[in-house]
Design an enzyme around this catalytic site. Structure first.
Site, mmCIF file in Angstrom:
data_model
loop_
_atom_site.group_PDB
_atom_site.id
_atom_site.type_symbol
_atom_site.label_atom_id
_atom_site.label_comp_id
_atom_site.label_asym_id
_atom_site.label_seq_id
_atom_site.Cartn_x
_atom_site.Cartn_y
_atom_site.Cartn_z
ATOM 1 N N LYS A 107 0.858 -1.188 0.000
ATOM 2 C CA LYS A 107 0.000 0.000 0.000
ATOM 3 C C LYS A 107 0.885 1.226 0.000
ATOM 4 O O LYS A 107 2.010 1.193 0.517
ATOM 5 C CB LYS A 107 -0.875 0.029 1.252
ATOM 6 C CG LYS A 107 -2.038 0.990 1.162
ATOM 7 C CD LYS A 107 -3.160 0.357 0.370
ATOM 8 C CE LYS A 107 -4.423 1.165 0.405
ATOM 9 N NZ LYS A 107 -5.558 0.334 0.025
ATOM 10 N N ASP A 147 -6.764 4.262 -4.905
ATOM 11 C CA ASP A 147 -7.422 4.157 -3.604
ATOM 12 C C ASP A 147 -8.042 5.547 -3.368
ATOM 13 O O ASP A 147 -8.180 6.329 -4.314
ATOM 14 C CB ASP A 147 -6.385 3.779 -2.524
ATOM 15 C CG ASP A 147 -7.055 3.241 -1.262
ATOM 16 O OD1 ASP A 147 -7.400 2.056 -1.228
ATOM 17 O OD2 ASP A 147 -7.255 4.018 -0.307
HETATM 18 N N1 GLU Z 1 -7.155 0.166 -3.253
HETATM 19 C C1 GLU Z 1 -7.947 -0.989 -3.508
HETATM 20 C C2 GLU Z 1 -8.042 -1.861 -2.268
HETATM 21 O O1 GLU Z 1 -7.877 -1.395 -1.159
HETATM 22 C C3 GLU Z 1 -7.506 -1.731 -4.758
HETATM 23 C C4 GLU Z 1 -6.123 -2.293 -4.705
HETATM 24 C C5 GLU Z 1 -5.656 -2.891 -6.029
HETATM 25 O O2 GLU Z 1 -6.432 -3.007 -6.951
HETATM 26 O O3 GLU Z 1 -4.483 -3.226 -6.089
HETATM 27 O O4 GLU Z 1 -8.345 -3.025 -2.343
#
Ligand code: GLU
Length: 417
Positions: A107, A147
């Site tokens: 993240k 996100d």
């Molecule tokens: N930000 C999204 C989540 O928390 C998507 C993450 C992604 O697709 O890599 O799942």
């Protein structure tokens, strides 16, 4: 009512501890899972439109890389902290394992207010951030996505910056890209579609159809708005929604198409004709069939959990329920579809996007959506089978399912020392 004082990383660790004990996890593996593999902190000088330089703080955390490259979004928000990013990275490890896609957890985040940045400032900030974390990302290392506060345009800048540095086309370095730049059909609505699929499964567990069910949704960003649209199209009655500016309700059901249009035009759900304003805090305690928290962390706490009257909670957001609230909801027999299952539709279609990029062969929207239903229903069944086997709540069931998958992969690989 944000409860930012509850540290999301501690909340993640609390659930991990309970799940590990119940599962009987090896102590060495438990210690490894409690801390992220790698955390990078970067300072990002950006030339602002007024001619001044600002220095922003950015993070990228990789929690676990056993099952594949790290995967997870980049968040632009004033409340971003290292612990929040660490929590989200760990949740990505569990989430990718629950839906069984071959990724680890990552993240990123930048402490900034995306609404106060001009488009040019946002682009320069994004490019500088990617340049700084270049060495740890890549299609086989760590694959960002969007996100809170970031979107397909942001992902296009990520792609371009990375590609300019490596001097070749590597569109699998990031997912959630615009269509025509390697993006996948169905990605934009994927998290909302995952909420729809898991809500339907949860209602089925209660012996009720989704059609006709009443729904309240907290948050009207990508996840909340797409969930509203798709659940409405599936015959559910959306009776209340809110965003940062306020909440609205109509017990007979909101006109969702008018709501989406109104939101597009005004940037808020408030002021919709045919809806009454309401207190956003009250939305969480409405007597509905399904409550979808799709905003941010720590929204359902020990303070308001006793008043929750929803039969099912489908966590569109990451970490919306605190561990204390979880215990109360269990006692009150509220069926909670945990975040690492309920909002995993996004990363599942990110996986499909990454696969399509690497194949150089693009799927029809119907194929994407059918495969998503397949992955999500399997994950739902596996989570509830684990929940029943360990006689626990679905959150701990989902953690155990994920732990088991990651632990098995780690045992095969062994520790490199
Ligand atoms: N930000 C999204 C989540 O928390 C998507 C993450 C992604 O697709 O890599 O799942």
């Amino acid at each position: 009512m944000p409860h930012r004082e509850i540290n999301p990383y501690e909340a993640m660790q609390a659930s991990l501890r309970v799940a590990s004990e119940l599962y009987g996890l090896d102590d060495a593996l438990f210690k490894v899972f409690m801390a992220p593999t790698r955390s990078m902190i970067v300072s990002l000088p950006v030339l602002m439109d007024n001619g001044q330089w600002e220095v922003f703080t950015g993070y990228r955390v990789q929690h676990n890389l056993t099952r594949g490259p790290a995967k997870g979004g980049i968040r632009y928000d004033m409340n971003v902290t290292l612990d929040e990013v660490k929590a989200m990275a760990a949740w990505m490890t569990w989430k990718t394992a629950v839906v069984d896609v071959p990724f680890g957890g990552g993240k990123g985040g930048i402490v900034c207010d995306p609404n106060r940045l001009s488009i040019g400032e946002k682009e320069r900030l994004t490019r500088r951030y990617i340049a700084e974390i270049m060495d740890i990302i890549g299609p086989d290392r760590d694959v960002p996505a969007q996100d809170m506060g970031t979107d397909a345009q942001t992902m296009a800048w990520v792609l371009d910056t990375y590609n300019m540095h490596v001097r070749r086309t590597e569109n699998a370095v990031v997912t959630g890209k615009p269509l025509g730049l390697g993006g996948s059909l169905g990605r934009n609505e994927a998290t909302g579609r995952g909420v729809l699929i898991t809500a339907r499964e949860a209602m089925q567990r209660l012996g009720k159809p989704l059609a006709g069910a009443t729904v309240a949704i907290q948050g009207f960003g990508n996840v909340g708005s797409q969930a509203a649209r798709l659940m409405h199209e599936a015959g559910a009655r959306i009776v209340a929604v809110c965003d940062l500016k306020g909440a609205i309700r109509n017990d007979r059901g909101l006109d969702v198409h008018a709501l989406l249009k109104h939101h597009l035009e005004t940037g808020t759900v408030t002021g919709l004709k045919g809806a009454e304003p309401m207190d956003p805090a009250e939305l969480l305690t409405l007597a509905v069939d399904i409550l979808v928290p799709a905003a941010t962390e720590n929204q359902i706490t020990d303070e308001n959990a006793p008043q929750v009257r929803a039969k099912v909670i489908v966590e569109g957001a990451n970490g919306p329920t605190t561990p204390e609230a979880d215990a109360i909801l269990l006692e009150h027999r509220v069926l909670v579809v945990p975040d690492i299952l309920a909002n995993a539709g996004g990363v599942t279609v990110s996986y499909f996007e990454w696969v399509q990029n690497r194949q150089g062969f693009y799927w029809r929207e119907r194929e994407v959506n059918e495969r998503l239903v397949d992955y999500m229903t399997h994950a739902f069944q596996a989570t509830f089978a684990t929940t029943d086997k360990y006689k626990t709540n679905p959150r701990i069931g989902a953690y155990i399912l994920a732990l088991d998958r990651v632990a098995q992969a780690m045992k095969y690989r062994g520790f490199y020392a």
